[in-house]
Motif scaffolding. Structure first.
Motif, PDB file in Angstrom:
ATOM      1  N   GLU A 336      25.292   4.086  10.042  1.00  0.00           N
ATOM      2  CA  GLU A 336      24.271   3.061   9.817  1.00  0.00           C
ATOM      3  C   GLU A 336      24.021   2.279  11.102  1.00  0.00           C
ATOM      4  N   ARG A 337      25.077   1.999  11.842  1.00  0.00           N
ATOM      5  CA  ARG A 337      24.903   1.306  13.124  1.00  0.00           C
ATOM      6  C   ARG A 337      24.118   2.163  14.121  1.00  0.00           C
ATOM      7  N   ASN A 339      21.975   4.499  13.365  1.00  0.00           N
ATOM      8  CA  ASN A 339      20.588   4.538  12.895  1.00  0.00           C
ATOM      9  C   ASN A 339      19.832   3.282  13.321  1.00  0.00           C
ATOM     10  N   GLU A 340      20.505   2.167  13.283  1.00  0.00           N
ATOM     11  CA  GLU A 340      19.875   0.901  13.672  1.00  0.00           C
ATOM     12  C   GLU A 340      19.464   0.941  15.140  1.00  0.00           C
ATOM     13  N   GLN A 343      16.145   2.531  15.891  1.00  0.00           N
ATOM     14  CA  GLN A 343      14.934   1.790  15.525  1.00  0.00           C
ATOM     15  C   GLN A 343      14.483   0.827  16.620  1.00  0.00           C
ATOM     16  N   ASP A 512      25.676  -8.513  11.515  1.00  0.00           N
ATOM     17  CA  ASP A 512      24.975  -7.864  10.407  1.00  0.00           C
ATOM     18  C   ASP A 512      23.882  -8.790   9.888  1.00  0.00           C
ATOM     19  N   GLY A 602      15.379  -1.884   9.070  1.00  0.00           N
ATOM     20  CA  GLY A 602      16.810  -2.140   8.968  1.00  0.00           C
ATOM     21  C   GLY A 602      17.135  -3.045   7.796  1.00  0.00           C
ATOM     22  N   LYS A 606      19.152  -1.985   4.182  1.00  0.00           N
ATOM     23  CA  LYS A 606      20.301  -2.736   3.682  1.00  0.00           C
ATOM     24  C   LYS A 606      20.046  -3.257   2.268  1.00  0.00           C
TER      25      LYS A 606
END
Length: 952
Positions: A336-337, A339-340, A343, A512, A602, A606
């Motif tokens: 997930e990090r 993927n962020e 972006q 986060d 993002g 979440k």
């Protein structure tokens, strides 16, 4: 999101070069009845149970069997033969013969000489390749046989087929000689490329020069060409024996009856005298770090992979299972990090992934992989390693962990809710891993309860220790792969070790950014249903809303936790002028990746982490619309997202810039890959050089703007009055009705009554041959394309489908079995009504360059036979059986109905026609196939597209 173990990118590349692995599924234990429980584990009472729904037994000769009753799909069964023998057991003289044995199983056994087995099964409705198949890996060989159970004779015969594979393959010398060419062509098809050549450089390092480095399943060409029948029989005798075999049967049948079938057919098989011990090979650990730099002329990217190897953990105990949950949560959060990062307006890489998973040679590994932009490997590597270092130094936040837990709970909840609708192949995979590796099989009821009761016991402190356990400079391999032209620019061993050593030195704790705001504050006012029509024949209800939106609903009981939603209206990119086409073509993917309303992507990801919902807008050449799915519990969330993608799409300059920059990077190296160059030529030929159907150019990309893309998207979704939506799945129409009225009824409506433009983009007419010379290996690719105008109707569509399957059969017989010069010839018939009724017939195969002209001539000869005589009755029988069987399965499948109802609406067809489809199969005759071949396999419109190796 997938919490199952995955192989690393490099490992996946190895599969392409030399075989395939069964995915190791995170499902835990062999039956205590079959395997003694160690005393220590008995004392701990920690051994996972065995799912009581599966019957596990063992014959006196050592053969293991797994039997389970399952009714998804109805009247079908999956029969598998799993052999605990693969390429690692080959002698030097047998390299490639484990895989060759698999081929010979379809080329003659005691009860099915030559090709009789395939012919018998095709007449029973089983497609060769699509249904009937097998694979060979390093450690196992697996045969799959899906069969109908509503034919007692065919079903019972299936166990005889498995028994023939297990111990009665004939190895007819003439059939062996014919199959040599087929296996060599499989090696050509799957290999003979940059990835194979790179694998030959990197595999010895990854496998530490172990047995796995020298036993790729595809084998050695010189051995495949010259081995004797005695050599392959020796491998078969040594390793195809009952104590190394399992029969797995899952399907709609009586369990005790199937158990008796297995006893009847397999009890007579005997283990060889003086049997060889089944050695378990491993990859020895590597002290310190080994670096390998590999290049290839045709590899278009630069990538780095860091692999830290660990001893394999097989899930047998509750402690193992708890640790697997932690590993899966770790993999989810670290990716997930990553993927962020992707972006960002200037993404630091083209692709990046990190995960802890099983790999070859009885190992687990923490693998971090990054594909860099051209000339930017140092930055990409340092960012990737920096993220793993951030996790090691500072761990994860509580909010990250809670999202990951929610995602895991959603996944296990889905599986539990579908426990009585789970496809049989899912159970097959679990039981295969239980037999091969001892992975536990506690069953979904146990897993659901265990996870629900224990997941909240996993703390951030536990999670934060994992990165330190995974990351090490011992038993580590670092791989760098790149284009040969960039060889001088790639780092030395010392340099890349320096990059990795210094990365993450200045990282700070992850922040986060989350929100507690709801997607929408309140429902839109909407509009009411003004018309309601029921179609009792297929069980649909059609609503028309006051704003003009049409909704077709088909409630089903095929899945417990699935609602599929699709919507479309006409227009698409056909309404964009040529100057703005590239912007219009990028509109949906960019807007669909930009978040919604005030939430960036993002934040949206979440917010949705704990929900079972997916909504994606699209714009095609003649339509725009929405593809979505959700569980019944998350249905309203899906409807909110659909409403917002219409009314509040988000324009994100960072997403636009990041995507444009990444696309430029990909285009910059596209020309070195022979396959990409050839596909560009194919696209040009099949669109008569219309740029809309071809890969975009850098110039067109530079001319595109976010404002044009955003405005085109808004225009395409500004009027819902022309939209038709289909809903298929587990719901009551009356329960959905208020949500449909609120969210779809609240969509804007201007009654523009737009439709698409026919831009006449189709293959050029006449006889055309285009040959591309690209590639250093002796590998040729051929596409033959017939095209023209088409009379679109259900009767004609049926005849086209029949001719497609018949031609597939004939070309497999001719090019593969008779000529032994092709591994997998393919035929694809495509026909459409919109924007204008046209068809294409594409025939494709890969072969040696010297055989191109011969095989094209053979293909045209088979076509000439069909045009002269039509299809043989035996081939028509195969098509009818396959089509009847597949239709029966499709009619119980949500995905089929979602696609079918949408297509029927677009084409103005009566959806009830599907109910008479099987009864119309008798309309396929030799005469009808002859007429269809004469009309549509017309050589006056034939394009020959050929990829040949570069001239020396």
């Amino acid at each position: 999101m997938n919490f199952n173990r995955k192989l690393s990118l490099t490992a996946m590349a190895l599969l392409i070069a030399g075989g395939s692995f069964a995915q190791v599924k995170r499902k835990p234990t062999p039956s205590p009845k079959q395997k003694p429980v160690p005393v220590a584990d008995q004392v701990r009472g920690n051994i996972l149970p065995v799912d009581p729904s599966v019957l596990i037994g063992k014959l006196p000769n050592g053969l293991t069997y797994y039997i389970r009753h399952n009714e998804q799909p109805k009247n079908r069964a999956e029969l598998y033969l799993v052999v605990k023998a693969g390429s690692v057991l080959e002698t030097d003289a047998q390299q490639g013969l484990a895989h060759f044995v698999e081929h010979m199983a379809f080329n003659g056994t005691r009860d099915y000489p030559k090709n009789n087995l395939v012919n018998y099964l095709q007449k029973s409705g089983v497609r060769f390749g699509a249904d009937l198949n097998a694979y060979t890996s390093f450690d196992e060989t697996v045969y799959q046989l899906p069969l109908p159970t509503d034919s007692a004779e065919v079903f019972q015969q299936g166990f005889n087929i498995l028994a023939n594979w297990a111990g009665q393959i004939s190895f007819d010398p003439s059939e062996i000689d014919k199959e040599r060419g087929v296996v060599l062509e499989e090696a050509r098809l799957r290999g003979k490329n940059a990835q194979e050549r790179l694998s030959q450089q990197t595999l010895p390092v990854i496998a530490n020069n172990s047995r796995y480095a020298t036993r790729l399943p595809i084998g050695k060409e010189d051995i495949i060409k010259s081995f004797t029948s005695e050599t392959i029989k020796s491998f078969y005798k040594d390793w195809y024996r009952p104590d190394l075999q399992a029969v797995i049967a899952v399907g709609d049948f009586d369990v005790k009856t199937v158990e008796q079938y297995i006893k009847n057919k397999f009890s007579s098989l005997a283990n060889p005298a003086g049997e060889k011990p089944r050695v378990v090979y491993a990859v020895p650990p590597t002290p310190g770090t080994v670096v390998k730099i590999a290049t290839d002329k045709e590899f278009p990217y630069t990538l780095a992979q860091i692999i830290v190897k660990h001893p394999k953990t097989t899930i047998r105990t509750q402690a193992n299972y708890m640790q697997s949950l932690r590993v899966n949560l770790f993999n989810y959060m670290i990716n997930e990090r990553l993927n962020e990062l992707q972006q960002k307006p200037e993404p630091p890489f083209l692709y990046a992934r990190a995960n802890y998973a099983a790999t070859i040679g009885n190992q687990d590994a923490f693998s971090s992989t990054v594909v860099s932009k051209p000339g930017d490997l140092e930055h990409a590597v340092k960012v990737l390693v920096g993220e793993t270092e951030r996790a090691r130094k500072f761990g994860f936040t509580l909010t990250e962990l809670e999202r990951a837990k929610q995602a895991m709970l959603v996944q296990i909840q889905n599986a539990y809710n579908e426990r009585d609708k789970t496809n049989s192949t899912s159970f097959i995979r679990e039981y295969s891993q239980n037999f091969l590796n001892g992975e536990a099989i506690p069953g979904i009821a146990f897993e659901y309860t265990f996870i629900a009761e224990n997941i909240n016991r996993i703390s951030t402190a536990e999670m934060n220790g994992l990165a330190g356990k995974f990351i090490s400079d011992q038993n580590r391999v670092i791989i760098v792969e790149g284009p040969e032209a960039d060889k001088d620019k790639l780092p030395s061993d010392k340099t890349i070790l320096g990059w990795i050593g210094s990365a993450g030195a200045n990282v700070t704790a992850y922040v986060d950014n989350v929100t507690t705001r709801p997607l929408m504050e309140k429902k839109p006012e909407g509009s009411k249903v003004v018309s309601e029509v029921k179609d009792e024949a297929i069980g649909t209800t059609t609503y028309v809303l006051q704003n003009g939106v049409k909704v077709i609903l088909k409630p089903t009981d095929f899945k417990n936790n699935q609602v599929l939603i699709n919507g479309y209206s006409f227009g698409g990119t056909s309404l964009a002028n040529d100057q703005d086409f590239t912007s219009a073509n990028l509109a949906a993917p960019i807007i669909g990746s930009s978040g919604i309303a005030d939430f960036n992507q993002g934040m949206l990801d979440k917010m949705l982490a704990g929900k079972n919902v997916s909504v994606n807008p699209y714009i095609s050449d003649i339509t725009q619309g929405i593809n979505a799915n959700a569980s019944p519990a998350d249905f309203e969330t899906a409807m909110q997202l659909i409403y917002l993608y219409f009314t509040q799409p988000r324009k994100d300059a960072d997403i636009w810039k990041g995507n444009i920059n990444q696309t430029r990077s990909i285009l910059a190296t596209r020309g070195v890959d022979p396959g990409s160059v050839f596909q560009d030529t194919v696209a040009a030929a099949l669109s008569n050089n219309n740029f809309r159907s071809m890969v975009t150019t850098t110039a067109n990309l530079n001319a595109a703007t976010l404002d044009k893309a955003y405005n085109f998207y808004k225009d395409r979704f500004s009027d819902a009055s022309g939209f038709t939506f289909t809903f298929v799945g587990n719901f009551d129409p009356e329960v959905l009705k208020p949500y449909i009225e609120a969210y779809l009824g609240g969509l804007p409506s201007t009654n523009k009554k737009e439709t698409y433009r026919d831009l006449n983009i189709h293959p050029a007419e006449g006889q055309i041959t285009k040959t591309v010379y690209k590639g250093i290996d002796d590998k040729a690719t051929v596409q033959l394309v017939f095209s023209g105008k088409y009379d679109y109707s259900e009767p004609n569509n049926l005849q086209m489908d029949a001719l497609e399957e018949v031609l597939n059969i004939k070309l497999t017989e001719r090019l593969r079995e008779q000529e032994s010069s092709v591994y997998a010839p393919g035929v694809r018939f495509a026909y459409n009504k919109l924007p204008s009724a046209r068809y294409t017939v594409t025939i494709y195969f890969t072969c040696g360059s010297a055989n191109v002209d011969k095989l094209i001539a053979a293909t045209m000869d088979e076509i000439s036979k069909l045009k002269l005589n039509g299809a043989q009755p035996a081939d028509i029988q195969k098509f009818v059986a396959e089509e009847a069987r597949s239709t029966q399965v499709q009619l119980k499948d949500n995905i089929f109905w979602a696609g079918y109802l949408g297509a029927a609406a677009q084409n103005g067809q009566n959806p009830d026609d599907i109910l008479s489809h099987v009864s119309h199969l008798d309309q396929v005759t030799p005469a009808s196939t002859k007429a269809t071949a004469l009309k549509y396999l017309n050589s006056s419109n034939l394009i020959k597209l050929i990829l040949m190796p570069e001239k020396k």
